[in-house]
Design an enzyme around this catalytic site. Sequence first.
Site, mmCIF file in Angstrom:
data_model
loop_
_atom_site.group_PDB
_atom_site.id
_atom_site.type_symbol
_atom_site.label_atom_id
_atom_site.label_comp_id
_atom_site.label_asym_id
_atom_site.label_seq_id
_atom_site.Cartn_x
_atom_site.Cartn_y
_atom_site.Cartn_z
ATOM 1 N N ARG A 164 0.939 -1.175 0.089
ATOM 2 C CA ARG A 164 -0.037 0.154 0.033
ATOM 3 C C ARG A 164 0.901 1.290 -0.126
ATOM 4 O O ARG A 164 0.639 2.318 0.604
ATOM 5 C CB ARG A 164 -0.947 -0.004 1.253
ATOM 6 C CG ARG A 164 -1.911 -1.214 1.257
ATOM 7 C CD ARG A 164 -2.798 -0.973 0.043
ATOM 8 N NE ARG A 164 -3.806 -2.077 0.086
ATOM 9 C CZ ARG A 164 -3.347 -3.370 -0.402
ATOM 10 N NH1 ARG A 164 -2.353 -3.658 -1.075
ATOM 11 N NH2 ARG A 164 -4.292 -4.274 -0.057
ATOM 12 N N SER A 235 -10.883 0.129 3.596
ATOM 13 C CA SER A 235 -9.869 0.142 4.805
ATOM 14 C C SER A 235 -9.410 1.283 5.123
ATOM 15 O O SER A 235 -8.565 1.985 4.520
ATOM 16 C CB SER A 235 -8.862 -1.015 4.398
ATOM 17 O OG SER A 235 -9.597 -2.175 3.997
ATOM 18 N N GLU A 332 -4.539 4.253 6.118
ATOM 19 C CA GLU A 332 -4.138 4.162 4.703
ATOM 20 C C GLU A 332 -4.613 5.099 3.890
ATOM 21 O O GLU A 332 -3.821 5.530 2.896
ATOM 22 C CB GLU A 332 -4.959 2.623 4.363
ATOM 23 C CG GLU A 332 -4.612 2.324 2.737
ATOM 24 C CD GLU A 332 -5.439 1.069 2.347
ATOM 25 O OE1 GLU A 332 -5.332 0.081 3.149
ATOM 26 O OE2 GLU A 332 -6.246 1.224 1.386
HETATM 27 C C1 LIG Z 1 -15.336 0.459 -0.758
HETATM 28 C C2 LIG Z 1 -13.867 0.733 -1.086
HETATM 29 C C3 LIG Z 1 -12.926 -0.337 -1.103
HETATM 30 C C4 LIG Z 1 -11.640 -0.276 -1.205
HETATM 31 N N1 LIG Z 1 -11.019 -1.471 -1.496
HETATM 32 C C5 LIG Z 1 -9.545 -1.386 -1.817
HETATM 33 C C6 LIG Z 1 -8.761 -2.771 -1.771
HETATM 34 O O1 LIG Z 1 -9.258 -3.704 -1.752
HETATM 35 N N2 LIG Z 1 -7.344 -2.446 -2.374
HETATM 36 C C7 LIG Z 1 -6.999 -1.097 -2.309
HETATM 37 O O2 LIG Z 1 -5.581 -1.004 -2.488
HETATM 38 N N3 LIG Z 1 -7.509 0.025 -1.888
HETATM 39 C C8 LIG Z 1 -8.901 -0.104 -1.609
HETATM 40 N N4 LIG Z 1 -9.735 1.285 -1.685
HETATM 41 C C9 LIG Z 1 -8.855 2.347 -1.603
HETATM 42 C C10 LIG Z 1 -9.199 3.180 -3.110
HETATM 43 O O3 LIG Z 1 -10.208 2.857 -3.856
HETATM 44 C C11 LIG Z 1 -7.701 3.180 -3.819
HETATM 45 O O4 LIG Z 1 -6.619 3.416 -3.108
HETATM 46 C C12 LIG Z 1 -7.774 3.609 -5.257
HETATM 47 O O5 LIG Z 1 -6.857 3.424 -5.976
HETATM 48 C C13 LIG Z 1 -8.078 5.234 -4.934
HETATM 49 O O6 LIG Z 1 -8.306 5.795 -6.407
HETATM 50 P P1 LIG Z 1 -8.990 7.136 -6.505
HETATM 51 O O7 LIG Z 1 -8.946 7.543 -7.730
HETATM 52 O O8 LIG Z 1 -10.299 7.454 -5.607
HETATM 53 O O9 LIG Z 1 -7.893 8.043 -5.693
HETATM 54 P P2 LIG Z 1 -8.093 9.419 -4.731
HETATM 55 O O10 LIG Z 1 -8.893 9.005 -3.572
HETATM 56 O O11 LIG Z 1 -8.716 10.466 -5.656
HETATM 57 O O12 LIG Z 1 -6.394 9.915 -4.393
HETATM 58 C C14 LIG Z 1 -5.632 9.098 -3.922
HETATM 59 C C15 LIG Z 1 -4.332 9.386 -3.726
HETATM 60 O O13 LIG Z 1 -3.864 9.295 -5.122
HETATM 61 C C16 LIG Z 1 -3.430 10.966 -5.496
HETATM 62 N N5 LIG Z 1 -3.833 10.849 -7.011
HETATM 63 C C17 LIG Z 1 -5.005 10.677 -7.494
HETATM 64 N N6 LIG Z 1 -4.828 10.699 -8.951
HETATM 65 C C18 LIG Z 1 -3.782 10.979 -9.055
HETATM 66 C C19 LIG Z 1 -2.927 11.161 -10.415
HETATM 67 N N7 LIG Z 1 -3.535 11.152 -11.852
HETATM 68 N N8 LIG Z 1 -1.546 11.453 -10.271
HETATM 69 C C20 LIG Z 1 -1.140 11.266 -9.163
HETATM 70 N N9 LIG Z 1 -1.464 11.409 -7.946
HETATM 71 C C21 LIG Z 1 -2.837 11.142 -8.042
HETATM 72 C C22 LIG Z 1 -4.271 11.665 -4.836
HETATM 73 O O14 LIG Z 1 -3.687 12.910 -4.736
HETATM 74 C C23 LIG Z 1 -4.311 10.880 -3.256
HETATM 75 O O15 LIG Z 1 -2.819 11.101 -2.702
HETATM 76 C C24 LIG Z 1 -10.947 0.916 -1.291
HETATM 77 C C25 LIG Z 1 -11.864 2.064 -1.151
HETATM 78 C C26 LIG Z 1 -13.142 2.011 -0.997
HETATM 79 C C27 LIG Z 1 -13.983 3.148 -0.805
#
Ligand SMILES: Cc1cc2nc3c(=O)[nH]c(=O)nc-3n(C[C@H](O)[C@H](O)[C@H](O)COP(=O)(O)OP(=O)(O)OC[C@H]3O[C@@H](n4cnc5c(N)ncnc54)[C@H](O)[C@@H]3O)c2cc1C
Length: 337
Positions: A164, A235, A332
């Site tokens: 992670r 998480s 996380e």
């Molecule tokens: C119900 C649920 C279940 C989940 N299950 C998992 C799981 O099983 N495994 C897991 O690993 N995660 C899980 N997650 C966490 C999440 O889905 C992941 O971390 C996902 O990759 C985040 O994507 P996002 O586009 O929403 O990122 P955001 O929340 O928008 O951003 C997350 C981080 O990435 C950065 N970021 C976003 N876009 C960019 C870009 N283009 N360039 C550089 N930095 C960027 C942001 O600044 C921030 O620091 C879960 C979340 C939820 C709500």
Amino acid sequence: MNILETVSLKPYNTFRVDAVSRYFTRIQKLEDVQNLARWYQHSKTPVLFVGGGSNLLFKEDYPGLVAHCELSGKTCLYADESARYIRAGAGENWHDFVRWTIDQGYAGLENLSLIPGTVGAAPVQNIGAYGVELVDYFYSLDAVDMQTGEVCQFDVQDCQFSYRDSFFKSIQPGRYFITAVTFRLPKQPEWKLDYAGLQGQLDDHQISARRVSDLVSDIRRSKLPDPAVMGNAGSFFKNPVLEEKVWLEIRARFPEVPGYPQKEEGLIKTSAAWLIDQCGLKGYRVGAAGVSEQHALVLVNHGGATGKHIWSIAETLIRAVEDRFSVTLEPEPRVIG
Ligand SMILES: Cc1cc2nc3c(=O)[nH]c(=O)nc-3n(C[C@H](O)[C@H](O)[C@H](O)COP(=O)(O)OP(=O)(O)OC[C@H]3O[C@@H](n4cnc5c(N)ncnc54)[C@H](O)[C@@H]3O)c2cc1C
């Protein structure tokens, strides 16, 4: 680049916290990212990249500019004897992208089905689920350096992936805007079905990427609250990776403590959900913020909670686990404010 002022971030975070960003812009083409870099260098105003907002907690309003990533496109770049190289724009929805690869007949990403968010954020915390991590199928990514405006390419070594975590999360957070990610998907599928929950669920002759994806999606739907119904970020804490000596001390007092030996010798990963559950905090609630009744690791917004309310629940959990097990839980999601 069109910059809006005073924009509610409620639609842009899955906790559905009603924080406000001072400035907001949409990134829809590479040129927008380069303009963003110029704007950042000129204004010195902090910039936050947001995809699906599923790994963010806004404890307060954001005083800078939120750049919402909407870069689209997905294509098979080329294939060699053993693999196909698939490139996707950073703003593509992760799960839609996984299903698209499956529709094209490419296996590899199926265990990562139904993780919310975008392709561009997936490398940031090296997303993982059901025995697979992004690093297993990652080839390279393209990014723009906010400090210079330069377009750069990162390979797997540059990204420094770990559990992670990556270069983009803990070493240079916010410096590189990821614009596209390229995956290497082997032509010969490598099924990973030994993870608890998947074991024994599919007969050998039934295995296909689509079936694995459907199975993983069904399990996830039954275990995790849907952010569209109840705000959450999945998480909230990483599973602690402990020195074996520390883990054995805990096991001497709590014989059922889970322990998963890590590749690196002498390290054992334990379950943050188990630690929280042992503190009797599953389902704990103060006002509109609380811990999910379904899963002790998931903090939820029952409706109307602020980021501060949610963070205060997180602090209660951290203190309780520290008091009982002398283990410090690490969030996380990225906590803003
Ligand atoms: C119900 C649920 C279940 C989940 N299950 C998992 C799981 O099983 N495994 C897991 O690993 N995660 C899980 N997650 C966490 C999440 O889905 C992941 O971390 C996902 O990759 C985040 O994507 P996002 O586009 O929403 O990122 P955001 O929340 O928008 O951003 C997350 C981080 O990435 C950065 N970021 C976003 N876009 C960019 C870009 N283009 N360039 C550089 N930095 C960027 C942001 O600044 C921030 O620091 C879960 C979340 C939820 C709500």
